[in-house]
Design a protein around this motif. Structure first.
Motif, mmCIF file in Angstrom:
data_model
loop_
_atom_site.group_PDB
_atom_site.id
_atom_site.type_symbol
_atom_site.label_atom_id
_atom_site.label_comp_id
_atom_site.label_asym_id
_atom_site.label_seq_id
_atom_site.Cartn_x
_atom_site.Cartn_y
_atom_site.Cartn_z
ATOM 1 N N PRO A 191 0.923 -1.208 0.009
ATOM 2 C CA PRO A 191 0.278 -0.057 0.062
ATOM 3 C C PRO A 191 1.442 1.008 0.070
ATOM 4 O O PRO A 191 2.003 1.373 0.009
ATOM 5 N N ASN A 192 -0.055 2.321 -0.006
ATOM 6 C CA ASN A 192 1.628 3.449 -0.744
ATOM 7 C C ASN A 192 0.953 4.173 0.571
ATOM 8 O O ASN A 192 -0.865 4.696 0.572
ATOM 9 N N PRO A 193 1.647 4.812 1.331
ATOM 10 C CA PRO A 193 0.963 6.454 2.354
ATOM 11 C C PRO A 193 0.222 7.022 1.541
ATOM 12 O O PRO A 193 -0.711 7.927 2.406
ATOM 13 N N ALA A 282 4.629 6.373 -8.434
ATOM 14 C CA ALA A 282 5.141 5.129 -8.998
ATOM 15 C C ALA A 282 6.875 5.593 -8.927
ATOM 16 O O ALA A 282 7.639 4.072 -9.026
ATOM 17 N N ALA A 283 7.313 5.688 -8.381
ATOM 18 C CA ALA A 283 8.757 6.495 -8.497
ATOM 19 C C ALA A 283 8.830 7.411 -6.925
ATOM 20 O O ALA A 283 9.918 8.265 -6.829
ATOM 21 N N TYR A 284 7.993 6.892 -5.656
ATOM 22 C CA TYR A 284 8.391 7.106 -4.519
ATOM 23 C C TYR A 284 8.269 6.310 -3.531
ATOM 24 O O TYR A 284 8.444 5.211 -3.556
ATOM 25 N N THR A 285 7.975 6.504 -2.654
ATOM 26 C CA THR A 285 7.262 5.094 -1.395
ATOM 27 C C THR A 285 6.584 4.591 -1.195
ATOM 28 O O THR A 285 5.737 4.626 -0.973
ATOM 29 N N LEU A 286 6.544 2.797 -0.712
ATOM 30 C CA LEU A 286 5.405 1.780 -0.394
ATOM 31 C C LEU A 286 6.308 1.388 0.501
ATOM 32 O O LEU A 286 7.056 1.816 1.152
ATOM 33 N N ARG A 287 5.034 0.564 0.958
ATOM 34 C CA ARG A 287 5.545 -0.645 2.153
ATOM 35 C C ARG A 287 6.509 -1.250 1.912
ATOM 36 O O ARG A 287 6.491 -1.606 0.815
ATOM 37 N N LEU A 288 6.568 -2.010 2.921
ATOM 38 C CA LEU A 288 8.043 -3.236 2.988
ATOM 39 C C LEU A 288 7.191 -4.216 2.519
ATOM 40 O O LEU A 288 6.017 -4.160 2.853
ATOM 41 N N GLY A 289 7.518 -4.840 1.741
ATOM 42 C CA GLY A 289 6.986 -6.407 0.939
ATOM 43 C C GLY A 289 6.794 -7.474 2.651
ATOM 44 O O GLY A 289 8.562 -7.388 2.556
ATOM 45 N N SER A 290 6.399 -7.994 3.272
ATOM 46 C CA SER A 290 7.086 -8.712 4.210
ATOM 47 C C SER A 290 6.098 -10.178 4.352
ATOM 48 O O SER A 290 4.578 -10.481 3.667
ATOM 49 N N ARG A 291 7.202 -11.042 4.353
ATOM 50 C CA ARG A 291 5.686 -12.333 3.805
ATOM 51 C C ARG A 291 6.541 -13.245 4.951
ATOM 52 O O ARG A 291 7.550 -13.778 5.419
ATOM 53 N N PHE A 292 5.834 -13.865 5.994
ATOM 54 C CA PHE A 292 6.679 -14.928 7.745
ATOM 55 C C PHE A 292 5.560 -16.006 7.126
ATOM 56 O O PHE A 292 4.489 -16.444 6.905
ATOM 57 N N ARG A 293 6.814 -17.107 7.403
ATOM 58 C CA ARG A 293 6.706 -18.904 7.159
ATOM 59 C C ARG A 293 6.845 -19.209 8.440
ATOM 60 O O ARG A 293 7.985 -18.823 8.794
ATOM 61 N N ALA A 355 11.173 1.649 -4.374
ATOM 62 C CA ALA A 355 11.900 1.431 -2.696
ATOM 63 C C ALA A 355 10.622 1.788 -2.152
ATOM 64 O O ALA A 355 9.678 1.810 -1.968
ATOM 65 N N SER A 356 10.797 0.840 -1.026
ATOM 66 C CA SER A 356 10.251 0.658 0.240
ATOM 67 C C SER A 356 10.717 1.635 1.403
ATOM 68 O O SER A 356 12.268 1.372 1.493
ATOM 69 N N LYS A 357 10.291 2.238 1.997
ATOM 70 C CA LYS A 357 10.366 3.367 3.663
ATOM 71 C C LYS A 357 9.431 3.215 4.461
ATOM 72 O O LYS A 357 8.731 2.013 4.463
ATOM 73 N N MET A 358 9.789 3.700 5.747
ATOM 74 C CA MET A 358 9.223 3.482 6.715
ATOM 75 C C MET A 358 7.999 4.441 6.209
ATOM 76 O O MET A 358 7.628 5.790 5.549
ATOM 77 N N VAL A 359 6.784 3.973 6.349
ATOM 78 C CA VAL A 359 5.533 4.183 6.672
ATOM 79 C C VAL A 359 4.807 4.229 7.814
ATOM 80 O O VAL A 359 4.434 3.198 8.297
ATOM 81 N N SER A 658 -3.438 6.152 5.193
ATOM 82 C CA SER A 658 -1.950 6.196 5.386
ATOM 83 C C SER A 658 -1.455 5.071 5.600
ATOM 84 O O SER A 658 -0.831 4.917 6.839
ATOM 85 N N ALA A 659 -1.924 4.180 4.392
ATOM 86 C CA ALA A 659 -1.347 2.570 4.094
ATOM 87 C C ALA A 659 -1.895 1.645 5.551
ATOM 88 O O ALA A 659 -1.205 0.821 6.083
ATOM 89 N N GLY A 660 -3.331 1.854 6.125
ATOM 90 C CA GLY A 660 -3.698 0.711 7.505
ATOM 91 C C GLY A 660 -4.273 0.301 7.029
ATOM 92 O O GLY A 660 -3.986 -0.760 6.401
ATOM 93 N N LEU A 661 -5.646 0.479 7.610
ATOM 94 C CA LEU A 661 -6.775 -0.493 7.586
ATOM 95 C C LEU A 661 -6.911 -0.812 6.500
ATOM 96 O O LEU A 661 -7.119 -1.737 6.062
ATOM 97 N N ASP A 662 -6.987 0.386 5.806
ATOM 98 C CA ASP A 662 -7.467 -0.241 4.354
ATOM 99 C C ASP A 662 -6.894 -1.146 3.182
ATOM 100 O O ASP A 662 -6.661 -1.524 2.233
ATOM 101 N N SER A 663 -5.692 -1.045 3.899
ATOM 102 C CA SER A 663 -4.673 -1.750 2.979
ATOM 103 C C SER A 663 -4.967 -3.462 3.527
ATOM 104 O O SER A 663 -4.696 -4.715 2.812
ATOM 105 N N ALA A 664 -5.954 -3.856 3.775
ATOM 106 C CA ALA A 664 -6.641 -5.338 4.427
ATOM 107 C C ALA A 664 -8.202 -5.132 3.588
ATOM 108 O O ALA A 664 -8.577 -5.820 3.214
#
Lengths: 757, 332, 169
Positions: A191-193, A282-293, A355-359, A658-664
């Motif tokens: 998600p994009n902040p 398209a050329a600024y900041t996204l959340r990190l991609g995260s995968r947990f196993r 790039a992903s950065k802090m959000v 800001s890429a919070g609840l609605d990212s779900a």
């Protein structure tokens, strides 16, 4: 401070309120620097390519073009962690990566010039998926990072920065568990902040080693420091404009500053680099991609015995914050889950996308959104109410955790159980919770479900702050804290604190412009540290100034400073302040004619106190269309002491942005791996919540005094998003009776889960 | 924006003449809500040399009742259509469709002619030029449809062969339902096309030099009830994932006429004669409505990611029909 | 091409803009938001997306809220335009009740979306002095606020409704 406060917790309009509603507040795009040129970027069509040839001749000949720069003629400045990104490079690493820069007299001319630049690319293979990037024969983004792995060390957090969670004996923990759940989950919808205002920087060289930048900065002093080191130890003056929303994304503005400063150097004129909304997407900041196993072992009573797993983090083509986010994310998970046996192994991976950065948050949301669905499987097996679980497992005073610096910290905080209970009561959790995968109610095709999420962070006392408080002879006060206004009202909250310390009407207090030249070091309002860390520095500066004022007045009045007090700009002997009989002098009589008095305050990092937020959500799912209706949100917290109720509630409501609840629910950056491009870089196809989709929103804010500063308060703004995505996942899963773990839960996924698509 | 010449015209004939003389280099601007975005993002390889402003033409924003039905000028704004008593009285689906578009500001600017002529929302087609260059595709005359093997969650279920872009117009769905005709002006004079013939797989029926002169909607059958519904992720702002419109006439509880139209599922809005015929002569119980919805979607050919639209379309058809039965506000 | 000067009446003040290619001239490509901000210096109108998707640039054109980023200035000849700068009393500087109510309710965080929202509310009240909550939300439905100040905005709008017995806070 048991006395009734005059300003703390009281409704006082923000200092910038009138400017904002009149359209007078100056945002970066409102600033005009004489002679200012406009910058544009030629962006790569390829996700990974080497520039074989680049011809800028025609572009340079276009009237109005003042400079065209390529990797061959840009200065050697470097940023990233570890440093790996220059101004321009002969390799482009995502669709949209900069291939050339143009400065021209207008935006239109600059754009036209881009069309005249000819580039010959050698296309290289690209990789987007985090697992594919780790494969042996995967395309390699950087020579110095073999296997596309970034090192996890985060030197600015200390030599032992946290690089995972390793403690106890995991095997033993699982052996002692009654229930073990194992699985995986991805939170990779990026998600994009997307603050409303795009990022912007204006750069102007005052001398060969002296750069001034105006920026839409969240942390102007931090920008100064970043550029100082990245640009060869030059002297930087950093001035923040009003910041039109940041959510962490306008802290690391070095890249825009590089572009603007390189062009300003080449043209010897000020240059403005202001992204369009399309570039912002398209050329600024996204959340990190995260995968947990991994797997989780618990006792029947909900005690967690062991947690083990791999955490794969996709940071796109560049990392400058991700290492820190890994460290803090690992810390935050420990606050949420008390457990003695851990083995969480992060891997930080680069891929050929933006790039992903802090959000709004710093790693925890990403880790927890992927981890909690696995944890929930264990709770589901054990039929454990998640409220009971979190109540038991959220960090308690006296508990310890490894924080970002790698050190073991023991919590000096409070027990948040009371806030959880109050939130549950307001929400009606007991009545609505029917068990795992059970709807709260069913009405035809509408199914109602509830979910819960919790988050906390011990960064409220992170990093260093410094402040001066200057007393003027006319009994006014100027706060020097290099703090920009980015929406939290923090500049005004600082005025409240100082007004309280000096017992002075708030109208007499102002904050110096957010300019690194006139203010001391300030890390910035990040990590919810504004209230505790910045607040502490300012309060101490005010107390220091007050002490100096009274000491100087003591010699005038020929009494001991300890016997003096000040209120409303007058100095008097304690106990006699209220009466007419006591002798009073004005500040200027105490300070000396036209003299000022400066107090200095500082704050050193302290990770022993955390903040906390629990959210309760209720959703309605239409099983015939797959649409989710967010019906209700209750956000429960305890802040120690409310400084400003309106700003605080505004921040809690922020969990819907800001890429919070609605990212779900519907926020995602849609990526086409065949093209290496994002398909929805616009505000129609990227979904955001409108005024027509507001749930009933209740806040529960308790005030249990905290051992922070004289106002016993902590901030909470940063953490509001993190608990929400897994809470929605839980609620929707319960509503439709099918376990879901695929963010965001768009109608196609709901209908598929129901066997209808 | 890159430069263009801006010309105001004061009659439709003048507009046609400028279009003709420009040799395809002129483009009409009405409300501007679509074309300005298209020009700013430079999504098309061709850029107009002339922008032809038809807003200066007087009296083209009419909404007029006459004995044959309703006549709408091409410059009638969506906000006006949504509010117009004449439209709301007998053409309720059109008022609902107009109201469903964009935001209040957009509806204050956007015209009905522009809504019919807007470019598709296909995100490959709309990819912005500034981020690595525009994407070329079959619709732009070069290459193949990128949605077929890409992310086609919003793309067409019906009638698409080489380009799978869906028609974004909500208003068109209501106009189709109501049997509207489009009057077209061109160099050779006037002609009329039915709305179902206006949309083509790669665009619309306007030839170079042609322009929409007006819209005519015949009076709906006596006793007709109608409903427009739109499925989106958010209530305002969004283009339809699927939209549906239904019209029914009942006689003693028996359906004597039924019309079903869907939007955003094909290159144009689409009617479903088999499903409509199925309803005729029947009492419209819930299971009958659901059956009709099923019949309507039988011919759908989903791509890899848009199959879910079938279920949504079925739901909308059933709900639009049910709403016709329940909703008295658009009866007459 | 022969464009005659374009006359705008912005906040009751008349501006005659020459169309041409010289610096400072109005060009056909200029949007109203550009002209307001860059030519007339009225930077209170904010540009968020510049494509009509966020509502930040909302101004009143002949009293109706429109998106100034999608309107060509050359097409506004003779039109009356109101921007955020035109709401306060030009003599006394007294704020419009809507502006004051936004202050009282703390109806902003970063404030970038605020001027556009206030303009939509201004138009709403002009046409409907006692709107329902639903009508207020609809009037604001095209405005993006990423900070999520929505709840305080609704409170502010309800608090400034011209003809209302009470607010529905």
């Amino acid at each position: 401070m048991n006395k009734e406060n005059r300003f703390i917790g009281k409704k006082v309009p923000r200092k910038d309120a009138a400017d904002l509603v009149r359209g007078k507040a100056q945002f970066i795009d409102d600033l005009k620097i004489p002679g200012m040129l406009h910058a544009k970027i030629l962006r790569s069509p390829h996700a990974h390519a080497r520039i074989k040839k680049i011809d800028t001749t025609r572009a340079k000949e276009l009237p109005g073009v003042e400079a065209v720069l390529t990797y061959e003629d840009t200065p050697v400045w470097r940023a990233g962690l570890p440093s790996h990104i220059g101004v321009l490079s002969n390799t482009v690493r995502y669709v949209g990566d900069a291939a050339a820069l143009v400065a021209a007299v207008s935006d239109v001319v600059a754009r036209e010039a881009l069309e005249l630049i000819e580039v010959e690319y050698e296309i290289l293979p690209a990789v987007y998926d985090v697992l594919e990037a780790l494969e042996e024969d995967a395309p390699q983004l950087y020579e110095q990072f073999p296997g596309n792995r970034f090192p996890l060390a985060c030197p600015w957090m200390g030599p032992e920065s946290l690089q995972g969670i390793f403690m106890g004996d995991v095997a033993k923990g699982f052996a002692e568990s009654d229930i073990i759940a194992e699985g995986s989950c991805s939170y990779e919808n990026l998600p994009n902040p997307l603050p409303l205002e795009p990022p912007g920087v204006i750069a102007c060289w005052e001398g060969p080693e002296d750069l001034t930048v105006w920026a839409s900065a969240q942390s102007p002093y931090f920008l100064k420091i970043t550029l100082h080191y990245a640009m060869g130890r030059i002297n930087v003056r950093s001035i923040a404009s009003h910041c039109g929303g940041s959510f962490g994304t306008k802290v690391l503005l070095w890249q825009l500053a590089f572009y603007a400063a390189a062009l300003a150097q080449a043209t010897r004129q000020p240059v403005k680099m202001y992204y369009t909304k399309t570039e912002h997407f398209a050329a600024y900041t996204l959340r990190l991609g995260s995968r947990f196993r991994g797997k989780v072992g618990i006792k029947k009573d909900g005690r967690v015995m062991a947690v083990e797993g791999d955490w794969l983090i996709n940071t796109g083509y560049c990392s400058d914050a991700a290492q820190g986010m890994v460290a803090v994310g690992c810390g935050e998970l420990q606050l949420m889950v008390r457990c003695l046996n851990w083995e969480i192994k992060p891997q930080l991976v680069c891929t050929n996308r933006n790039a992903s950065k802090m959000v709004r948050g710093y790693g925890g949301q990403e880790l927890e959104a992927a981890f909690i669905p696995v944890l929930n499987m264990a709770l589901e097996k054990g039929n454990i109410d998640p409220l009971d679980f979190f109540r038991e497992n959220f960090v308690k005073p006296g508990d310890g955790y490894y924080w970002r610096d790698g050190n073991w910290w023991v919590s000096r905080g409070i027990d948040y159980g009371k806030a959880m209970d109050r939130g549950a009561e307001v929400f009606g959790w007991k009545e609505k919770w029917k068990g795992w995968l059970r709807p709260t109610a069913v009405d035809g095709s509408l199914r109602i479900g509830v979910g819960i999420g919790v988050h906390g962070n011990a960064d409220v006392g992170e990093d260093v702050s410094e402040a001066y408080v200057r007393l003027e002879p006319d009994s006014t006060v100027v706060i020097h804290s290099c703090l920009s206004e980015h929406g939290t009202g923090q500049r005004s909250s600082l005025c409240k604190m100082v007004a309280e310390v000096l017992k002075l009407p708030i109208e007499r207090i102002s904050v110096a412009p957010p300019d690194s030249l006139v203010n001391p070091y300030e890390f910035g309002p990040v990590g919810s540290r504004g209230t505790y860390a910045i607040g502490s520095a300012v309060i101490r500066a005010a107390e220091d100034a007050r002490r100096r004022l009274l000491e100087r007045s003591a010699t005038v009045l020929n009494v001991s400073a300890d016997d003096l007090d000040t209120e409303d700009g007058m100095i008097f002997i304690k106990g006699k302040g209220g009466g007419k009989s006591g002798k009073k002098i004005r500040w200027k009589d105490g300070l000396g004619f036209d003299r000022t008095c400066l107090g200095h305050g500082y704050f050193e990092p302290d990770f022993s106190i955390s903040n906390f937020l629990m959210v309760f959500v209720e959703v309605g799912v239409d099983t015939k269309t797959g649409k989710i209706d967010l019906r209700r949100v209750v956000a429960a917290t305890d802040v120690g002491k409310i400084i400003d109720s309106q700003s605080l509630k505004n921040q809690l409501h922020g969990c819907l942005g800001s890429a919070g609840l609605d990212s779900a629910i519907f926020e995602e950056s849609v990526f086409d791996p065949k093209l290496g491009r994002f398909l929805n870089p616009n505000m129609l196809d990227y979904k955001w919540r409108t005024f027509m989709e507001l749930p009933q929103f209740d806040t529960v804010i308790l005030e249990t005094p905290m051992d922070t500063h004289s106002f016993q308060s902590v901030g909470v703004g940063e953490i509001v998003n993190a608990p929400t995505p897994p809470a929605v996942l839980m609620a929707v899963s319960n509503a439709i009776g099918v376990r879901l773990a695929d963010y965001p839960l768009t109608p196609d996924k709901i209908l598929r889960a129901l066997g209808k698509a | 924006m890159r430069s263009f010449q801006h010309i105001n015209v004061f009659t439709l004939e003048e507009a046609v003449s400028v279009l003709k003389d420009s040799g395809g280099k002129a483009q009409v601007i009405a409300g501007g809500t679509d074309i300005i975005g298209v020009l700013k993002e430079q999504i098309l390889p061709d850029y107009p040399e002339i922008l032809l402003n038809i807003k200066a033409i007087p009296d083209l924003d009419y909404i007029k009742k006459d004995h044959e039905g309703l006549r709408i000028g091409p410059l009638a704004k969506l906000a006006g259509l949504a509010k117009s008593p004449a439209v709301r009285e007998k053409y309720g689906a059109l008022a609902q469709a107009a109201r469903s578009v964009g935001s209040p500001q957009i509806r204050n600017m956007a015209t009905i002619g522009g809504n019919l002529c807007q470019e598709t929302r296909c995100w490959y087609y709309r990819y912005p030029h500034s981020i690595g260059g525009r994407l070329l595709c079959l619709r732009k005359g070069s290459g193949s449809c990128l949605a077929v093997n890409g992310d086609n969650r919003y793309h067409a279920l019906f009638d698409a062969r080489r380009c799978f872009a869906a028609c974004p117009s909500d208003v068109a769905v209501a106009l189709l339902l109501l049997g509207a005709e489009i009057n077209i002006l061109g160099i050779g004079g006037k002609r009329t096309v039915y709305l179902q013939d206006f949309f083509h797989p790669l665009g619309n029926a306007l030839e170079p030099g042609e322009i929409i002169g007006g819209i005519h909607i015949p009076t709906p059958p006596v006793g007709a009830k109608q409903q427009f519904l739109k499925f989106t992720l958010r209530k305002p702002i969004d283009f339809a994932v699927v939209s549906a419109a239904a019209l029914i006439v009942l006689d003693g509880g028996i359906c004597t006429e039924a019309r079903i139209a869907l939007g955003a599922v094909a290159p144009g809005p689409r009617r479903f004669p088999e499903a409509e015929n199925f309803l005729k002569g029947k009492r419209l119980e819930t299971n009958v409505l659901e059956k009709a919805a099923g019949i309507a979607l039988e011919g759908a050919k989903p791509l890899s990611k848009n199959g879910y639209k079938i279920e949504i379309a079925k739901t909308l058809i059933s709900r639009a029909l049910s709403a016709c039965l329940e909703n008295e506000s658009f009866n007459h | 091409m022969s464009e005659h000067p374009v006359t705008l009446v912005v906040n009751n003040r008349r501006y005659d803009l020459e169309v041409g290619g010289r610096p400072g001239d109005l060009q056909p490509t200029h949007t109203l938001s550009y002209t307001l901000r860059e030519t007339l210096g009225l930077t209170g109108t904010k540009i968020g997306c510049d494509k009509g998707e966020c509502g930040a640039c909302t101004v009143l054109l002949e009293g109706e809220p429109v998106l100034s980023c999608l309107i060509l200035t050359v097409e506004c000849h003779g039109k009356k335009i109101t921007t955020i700068e035109g709401l306060e009393d030009p003599q006394t500087g007294k704020l419009d009740p809507i502006q004051q109510s936004f202050i009282d309710s703390g109806a902003f965080q970063c404030g970038f979306c605020t001027p556009g929202m206030i303009m939509s509310v201004k138009a709403l009240f002009a046409g409907n002095p006692s709107p329902t909550g639903q009508e207020i939300r609809e009037a604001l439905s095209g405005h993006y606020c990423r900070c999520m100040s929505h709840y305080h905005v609704l409170e502010a709008v309800a608090g400034s409704v011209p003809k209302a017995g009470g607010t529905d806070e």
